[in-house]
Design a protein around this motif. Structure first.
Motif, PDB file in Angstrom:
ATOM      1  N   MET A 156       1.056  -1.100  -0.213  1.00  0.00           N
ATOM      2  CA  MET A 156       0.346   0.020   0.214  1.00  0.00           C
ATOM      3  C   MET A 156       0.944   1.216  -0.096  1.00  0.00           C
ATOM      4  O   MET A 156       0.117   2.185  -0.682  1.00  0.00           O
ATOM      5  CB  MET A 156      -0.751  -0.264   1.020  1.00  0.00           C
ATOM      6  N   ASP A 187      -3.081  -4.271  -4.313  1.00  0.00           N
ATOM      7  CA  ASP A 187      -2.876  -3.762  -3.305  1.00  0.00           C
ATOM      8  C   ASP A 187      -3.156  -4.782  -2.506  1.00  0.00           C
ATOM      9  O   ASP A 187      -3.734  -6.291  -2.100  1.00  0.00           O
ATOM     10  CB  ASP A 187      -4.115  -3.245  -3.423  1.00  0.00           C
ATOM     11  N   THR A 224       2.157   4.666   8.569  1.00  0.00           N
ATOM     12  CA  THR A 224       2.360   2.585   8.663  1.00  0.00           C
ATOM     13  C   THR A 224       1.571   2.046   9.695  1.00  0.00           C
ATOM     14  O   THR A 224       2.407   1.837  11.038  1.00  0.00           O
ATOM     15  CB  THR A 224       3.578   3.113   7.527  1.00  0.00           C
ATOM     16  N   TYR A 229       0.393   4.113  -3.173  1.00  0.00           N
ATOM     17  CA  TYR A 229      -0.216   5.230  -3.066  1.00  0.00           C
ATOM     18  C   TYR A 229       0.887   6.444  -1.537  1.00  0.00           C
ATOM     19  O   TYR A 229       1.845   5.427  -0.995  1.00  0.00           O
ATOM     20  CB  TYR A 229      -1.373   4.828  -1.842  1.00  0.00           C
ATOM     21  N   LYS A 281      -3.232   8.962  -0.808  1.00  0.00           N
ATOM     22  CA  LYS A 281      -3.810   8.205  -1.114  1.00  0.00           C
ATOM     23  C   LYS A 281      -3.583   8.158  -2.423  1.00  0.00           C
ATOM     24  O   LYS A 281      -5.433   7.955  -3.166  1.00  0.00           O
ATOM     25  CB  LYS A 281      -5.105   8.356  -0.556  1.00  0.00           C
ATOM     26  N   TYR A 306       3.013   9.839   7.703  1.00  0.00           N
ATOM     27  CA  TYR A 306       2.574   8.678   6.691  1.00  0.00           C
ATOM     28  C   TYR A 306       2.101   7.143   8.146  1.00  0.00           C
ATOM     29  O   TYR A 306       3.117   6.407   8.549  1.00  0.00           O
ATOM     30  CB  TYR A 306       3.219   7.974   5.631  1.00  0.00           C
ATOM     31  N   ASP A 355      -5.363   0.166   9.437  1.00  0.00           N
ATOM     32  CA  ASP A 355      -4.893   0.533   7.998  1.00  0.00           C
ATOM     33  C   ASP A 355      -5.372   1.576   7.816  1.00  0.00           C
ATOM     34  O   ASP A 355      -6.837   2.225   7.194  1.00  0.00           O
ATOM     35  CB  ASP A 355      -5.791  -0.792   7.585  1.00  0.00           C
ATOM     36  N   TYR A 356      -4.714   2.305   7.640  1.00  0.00           N
ATOM     37  CA  TYR A 356      -5.086   4.114   6.833  1.00  0.00           C
ATOM     38  C   TYR A 356      -5.621   3.861   6.048  1.00  0.00           C
ATOM     39  O   TYR A 356      -6.312   4.822   5.611  1.00  0.00           O
ATOM     40  CB  TYR A 356      -3.214   4.610   7.014  1.00  0.00           C
ATOM     41  N   TRP A 357      -5.083   2.815   4.372  1.00  0.00           N
ATOM     42  CA  TRP A 357      -6.161   3.122   3.404  1.00  0.00           C
ATOM     43  C   TRP A 357      -7.322   2.691   4.032  1.00  0.00           C
ATOM     44  O   TRP A 357      -8.110   3.402   2.577  1.00  0.00           O
ATOM     45  CB  TRP A 357      -4.742   2.264   2.360  1.00  0.00           C
ATOM     46  N   SER A 358      -7.721   2.164   4.298  1.00  0.00           N
ATOM     47  CA  SER A 358      -8.875   1.224   4.517  1.00  0.00           C
ATOM     48  C   SER A 358      -9.528   2.629   5.809  1.00  0.00           C
ATOM     49  O   SER A 358     -11.125   2.596   5.602  1.00  0.00           O
ATOM     50  CB  SER A 358      -9.197  -0.074   4.416  1.00  0.00           C
TER      51      SER A 358
END
Length: 536
Positions: free
Chosen positions: A87, A114, A526, A91, A95, A524, A149-152
């Motif tokens: 991820m 991903d 992570t 990104y 994002k 970020y 999880d930052y992306w979701s």
């Protein structure tokens, strides 16, 4: 013709007369046989212990046949997303999709999915229902227990459950992967491999888990952010191989994810042996047509001299992955590798780096760490220097002098980061002077990260006054040497605790020193860092 690389195709497998591999390694990166790439170290190490390994690099995740080209391995599949979390690879912090991927031939983006570890494992499970799958690499390592999880923008379960894998080899996996291979080779079922340090397994038998700390239940962590903070802090206090306890994370339906204590760090002689394995030191020739693999350029003429970091910044996952106890390679090992580098036809006389997570750490922070591990309740450099910290650059100075003297070496740079907050406490000025005189290319990059003491405290970095002392000393030494060299500060915006006042303070500081940064890292979040827990 055997090109010296491990087999990447059925034809290469047959050419070597291999009927069935012991392990098939599925990776999200291009295959680069260089010790800066985790898959190269693990595959060469297994080979050195007598196991055959086939490489499936960047399979087409839309086609389940792409992971079946070698058939079923005798002992198991190894799966890694690559040198980065997939991820982070895909990104930016805003994002937005990145334009290039340095770990793919030609820098092309989109050759891995991903959440690559999960996708590859699910792909394998469609065909191989019962073959052992062992996952590793940074993605699996930092997602080994429930994590934000930052992306979701969600709490996710242990990657072990979502991937359907059998084991995680976390951290630096040299010890654990050989033990796993030997256990499987002895005929042990993968479900019985519950005893190896540096691994995570799943079980339904709570009564079999002994001497362990129970973390909050996954559903509690899902419902309550404070429960996640408590859980993460417990994990954070159990990253040291000398003091860490076993951890249990309960899930619904009487399922338990169990993290064994971390593996012991490699000794100097073990580390030397790992870096002396017969790497080809470049990418597989099949990538030549696409323009090669960009990531090799950064590391091709660099030396990894150490592992671990007692600097322990809160936004960095190193403590979680490599641990805080520093171990280093011997001078002989590094000089031998440097000599090998000078024989490369593309070598122009410049060694780009001699370092690691932190270049100027070459030994544990103090004698206590060798026996008792890193302190659970205090840091070595924050908020101020620990009275037990031994500040000593003599070994590093000797090493750099030896490498500078190698024929064909014109200059040795240090790029992987000098801890200025360690260097400033050294009463012997020799290293600082030689750093400025021989190892800086006109500008030295260091990472104060911010100037606001309030933000620095949240980052686990020392106050701004320590950086100012370093700046003054750097200018003084360069002046004495008659050299016109600059300092380039790495800075971070948006870290937890950084409000508008802190941002203005940083902007005013940059104005006052007449510095226009080419880049600023936006924080970020992570997996695997204390700062991410703060952010959440």
């Amino acid at each position: 013709m055997n090109n010296g690389f491990l087999p990447v195709s059925r034809a290469e497998m047959e050419e070597r007369g291999i009927k069935q591999f012991d392990f098939v390694y599925v990776i999200g990166d291009a295959y680069v046989d260089h010790p800066s790439f985790g898959h190269a170290i693990i595959s060469r190490l297994l080979e050195a212990h007598g196991y055959s390994v086939g490489i499936i690099s960047q399979p087409d995740w839309r086609d389940k046949e792409s992971v079946c080209i070698f058939g079923e391995p005798r002992l198991g599949f190894l799966v890694s997303a690559g040198n980065m979390d997939s991820m982070v690879n895909h990104y930016s912090v805003s994002k937005k999709r990145r334009a290039t991927d340095a770990f793919t031939p030609g820098g092309v983006m989109g050759k891995r999915p991903d959440y690559a570890t999960i996708v590859y494992c699910n792909l394998l499970r469609q065909t191989y229902k019962h073959t052992p799958i062992i996952i590793g690499g940074i993605e699996a390592s930092l997602r080994r227990l429930a994590h934000y999880d930052y992306w979701s923008n969600k709490m996710k379960r242990s990657i072990l459950l979502d991937s359907g894998a059998d084991l995680i080899s976390y951290g630096m996996g040299e010890h654990s992967i050989v033990e796993i291979a030997d256990a499987l080779n002895s005929g042990l079922a993968v479900s019985d491999i519950t005893f190896i340090d540096g691994t995570v397994y799943k079980t339904r038998k709570r009564e079999d888990i002994y001497d362990a700390i129970e973390l909050p239940h996954y559903e509690e962590v899902l419902a309550d952010k404070a429960a996640y903070a408590r859980s993460f802090y417990t994990q954070y206090c159990n990253t040291d191989p000398f003091t860490a306890k076993r951890l249990i994370e309960p899930y619904p339906n009487k399922c338990y994810v169990v993290q064994n204590p971390p593996s012991k760090p490699l000794t100097t002689s073990e580390m030397d042996a790992v870096y002396a394995l017969p790497y080809m030191r470049t990418y597989h020739p099949s990538y030549e047509e696409a323009g090669g693999v960009p990531a090799i350029e950064e590391v091709k003429f660099s030396l990894v001299s150490n592992r671990g970091c007692f600097g322990n910044c809160n936004f960095c996952a190193l403590a979680f992955h490599q641990g805080r106890v520093v171990t280093a390679r011997s001078h002989d090992s590094l000089v031998a590798e440097a000599e090998k580098i000078t024989m490369d036809e593309k070598f122009k006389g410049y060694i780009h780096d001699v370092g690691g997570p932190t270049a100027n750490f070459r030994k544990p922070a103090c004698k206590k760490q060798l026996k008792y591990g890193a302190c659970r309740d205090k840091q070595c450099l924050w908020p101020t220097k620990c009275e037990n910290l031994e500040v000593d650059h003599r070994d590093y100075v000797k090493l750099l002098r030896k490498i500078r003297e190698i024929p064909r070496v014109k200059k040795v740079f240090i790029r992987s980061g000098i801890r200025y907050d360690y260097l400033i406490y050294d009463k012997d000025e020799t290293f600082f002077r030689e750093l400025c005189k021989y190892h800086v290319s006109g500008q030295l990059k260091v990472a104060p990260e911010h100037v606001s003491d309030k933000v620095l405290a949240k980052m686990g970095k020392p106050g701004g006054d320590v950086y100012q002392r370093f700046v003054k000393k750097y200018q003084e030494i360069n002046q004495r040497l008659g050299m016109d060299q600059y300092l380039v500060p790495y800075l971070m915006s948006s870290h937890p605790g950084s409000d508008l006042h802190a941002a203005i303070e940083l902007a005013e500081y940059l104005r006052d020193i007449h510095h226009i940064p080419e880049q600023v890292q936006d924080f970020y979040p992570t997996p695997g860092t204390l700062s991410t827990a703060m952010y959440y």
